[in-house]
Write an enzyme that holds these catalytic residues in place. Structure first.
Site, PDB file in Angstrom:
ATOM      1  N   CYS A  62      -9.184  26.749  26.860  1.00  0.00           N
ATOM      2  CA  CYS A  62     -10.251  27.118  25.925  1.00  0.00           C
ATOM      3  C   CYS A  62     -11.619  26.660  26.438  1.00  0.00           C
ATOM      4  O   CYS A  62     -11.847  25.464  26.658  1.00  0.00           O
ATOM      5  CB  CYS A  62      -9.966  26.505  24.553  1.00  0.00           C
ATOM      6  SG  CYS A  62     -11.336  26.612  23.386  1.00  0.00           S
ATOM      7  N   CYS A  65     -13.432  24.246  24.147  1.00  0.00           N
ATOM      8  CA  CYS A  65     -12.841  22.909  24.235  1.00  0.00           C
ATOM      9  C   CYS A  65     -13.416  22.146  25.430  1.00  0.00           C
ATOM     10  O   CYS A  65     -13.688  20.941  25.337  1.00  0.00           O
ATOM     11  CB  CYS A  65     -11.323  23.006  24.368  1.00  0.00           C
ATOM     12  SG  CYS A  65     -10.501  23.858  23.001  1.00  0.00           S
TER      13      CYS A  65
END
Length: 436
Positions: A62, A65
Site C-alpha cells: 500500500c 501505508c
C-alpha cells in the site's frame, strides 16, 4: 470448468490463508520509542500490556501505508515519552486477515487507538507533530483542574497550538463537563480554581464566572460571561472552535466537516504576501461581528487546484470573495466578486450586507468525477470488489507470477504532499465518519 463463484471462493480462501506463528508467548514488550511490529500470536498480549496503544493496520504493497510509516516513526518516541505513554505499533493486516476481519479492517492504512483494550477509530491528522498533539487529547482528563497561575501557564504550554483552549474562571467543572466530553477531540477544556489579578489582566476579563476561548497560534482570545445554560455555552464553544480567519487546507477541511455554517472564502494570490496579510486582518474584524459565518482564506500559490473549482484562473482579478456551503454550492455576490485595494473594510461590509439580502448568484461545482465516486463509501466498495475480481482472474491466468497491486481504501487524501483538488476535498468531508 468450475463456475466463477466457486473460483472466487477458492481463491478467497487461498488469499486468506496464513501459516501458524510459533513466536514465544514470553516476548517482552519494551517502551523504547520505536514502532512495535506485531504478529497475530502476540497482538492481544500487547493490547492488554499497555493502557494506550495506537495500532497501524497496514499492507506492505500500500502506497499510503509507505508514506504514513515515517510519520509514525517520528511520533513514536515523543508519544512514548509522555507522562502517560502512548505506544505505537503496526501489524500486517494483509498477512493476518483473520485478525483484520475481527477488527473490521476494510482498507489500508487503518489506525485504531486502544484505550485500556477498547478500540476506537482514529481519523485525526497523520503528520507526526499534529498526530502527537491530537493523541494527547485521548489520554487527557476531560476537564483539567488548575489551582494556580503556574498550573494555568503549564496547561496552556502543554496544550500546544493545534487546538483551541476553553478555560473557565470561577466556574464549576460540572458546568462544562458534558460539552468537554462531546468536543474532546476538537478542543482543550479546563477550569481555573485559583488565580491572581495578573491572570485576569492577561486573559482580559474583569468578573467571574467567565469562559475564555484561546487560540494560541493566532494570539486570539475572547471572553464569554454567560448565560451558562448548556445551549448557550455550546453555541459559544461552536463559534470559537476556529480562529477568526481560517486558512483553508486539507487539515482544516477535516475540522470543518461537522460545521454547518457557511464559509466566507477569500481567494488571494499568495497567503503570505503583505496585501493578503492586510486583508486577513480586516477579515478577522468582520468575523468577530459575524459569528454565524466562518471566514476562511486560501492562496492560489498554496492550493491552486482548490481555487480553480471556484472559477479562478490567471485572468481572475484577486482577491476574490465568495460564500461556500462547504459542499458543492457557492454564491457570488452581484457586483462584489473582487476586492479593490482601497477601503477594504467597507467593501467587505457591503459584501456581507448583499449576501444577507440575497443579492447573489448561486453556482455549483461540477459533478462527480471518477475520483469523487471512489471517494464515496458505496463507490469504494464496488471498486474494491471489481479490483478483487480482476485480480483473481489474473491469478488464474498467471499462476506463479507476482500478485498485482491492490487499492487501499480509508485515507484517500495523500497526506504526503500530493495535490488534492477541491472536489476530492469535498468527498473527504463526505466519506469521513461524523465524530461526536
Amino acid at each position: 470448468m468450475l463456475p466463477l463463484i466457486h473460483v472466487l471462493l477458492l481463491f478467497s480462501s487461498l488469499l486468506s490463508f496464513s501459516p501458524s506463528i510459533s513466536a514465544s508467548q514470553e516476548h517482552q514488550f519494551k517502551v523504547d520509542g520505536k514502532v512495535l511490529e506485531l504478529e497475530e500470536s502476540d497482538f492481544d498480549s500487547v493490547i492488554s500490556t499497555f493502557d494506550y496503544i495506537l495500532v497501524n493496520f497496514y499492507a506492505p504493497w500500500c502506497g499510503y501505508c509507505k508514506r504514513l510509516a515515517p510519520e509514525l516513526d517520528k511520533a513514536a518516541p515523543v508519544l512514548a515519552g509522555l507522562k502517560q505513554p502512548i505506544i505505537v505499533a503496526k501489524i500486517d493486516a494483509d498477512k493476518y486477515k483473520r485478525l483484520a476481519s475481527k477488527h473490521e479492517i476494510d482498507g489500508y492504512p487503518t489506525l485504531k487507538m486502544f484505550i485500556h483494550g477498547v478500540p476506537s477509530d482514529y481519523y485525526g491528522p497523520r503528520k507526526a507533530d499534529l498526530l502527537v498533539q491530537f493523541l494527547k487529547k485521548f489520554i487527557a482528563p476531560d476537564v483539567a483542574i488548575l489551582n494556580s497561575d503556574s498550573a494555568i501557564s503549564e496547561f496552556v504550554d502543554a496544550a500546544g497550538t493545534h487546538f483551541p483552549i476553553f478555560m473557565g474562571f470561577g466556574l464549576n467543572e460540572s458546568v462544562i463537563s458534558n460539552l468537554a466530553v462531546k468536543y474532546k477531540k476538537k478542543a482543550w477544556f479546563s477550569v481555573a480554581k485559583d488565580f491572581s489579578d495578573a491572570i485576569m489582566t492577561k486573559y482580559d476579563f474583569d468578573k467571574v464566572p467567565a469562559l475564555a476561548s484561546i487560540h494560541t497560534a493566532q494570539k486570539e482570545q475572547s471572553i464569554f460571561y454567560g448565560p451558562f445554560e448548556e445551549q448557550f455555552l455550546e453555541n459559544c464553544i461552536k463559534q470559537n472552535l476556529f480562529p477568526l480567519a481560517l486558512p483553508i487546507n486539507e487539515d482544516t477541511l477535516q475540522l470543518l466537516k461537522d460545521d454547518d455554517r457557511k464559509i466566507v472564502l477569500s481567494i488571494v494570490q499568495d497567503e503570505a504576501d503583505e496585501k493578503s496579510l492586510g486583508l486577513i486582518r480586516i477579515l478577522k474584524a468582520a468575523a468577530s461581528a459575524n459569528r454565524d459565518l466562518i471566514f476562511g482564506y486560501v492562496g492560489v500559490k498554496q492550493w491552486e487546484d482548490f481555487t480553480e473549482s471556484f472559477e479562478v484562473d490567471k485572468k481572475t482579478k484577486l482577491p476574490k470573495m465568495i460564500v461556500w456551503d462547504g459542499n458543492e454550492k457557492y454564491f457570488s455576490i452581484i457586483g462584489s466578486e473582487s476586492i479593490e485595494e482601497t477601503d477594504i473594510g467597507t467593501q467587505i461590509s457591503r459584501f456581507l450586507e448583499d449576501y444577507r439580502e440575497g443579492n447573489v448568484i448561486q453556482k455549483r461545482i461540477t459533478g462527480l468525477s471518477f475520483i469523487d465516486f471512489i471517494g464515496s463509501q458505496m463507490g469504494i466498495r464496488l471498486v474494491f470488489m471489481i479490483i478483487f475480481v480482476v485480480a483473481v482472474m489474473i491469478l488464474i491466468l498467471t499462476i506463479g507470477k507476482e500478485e498485482p497491486p491492490r487499492v487501499g481504501r480509508r485515507d484517500q487524501v495523500d497526506h504526503g504532499g500530493s495535490s488534492v483538488s477541491q472536489k476530492e476535498a469535498i468527498e473527504l468531508l463526505r466519506a469521513t465518519d461524523k465524530e461526536d
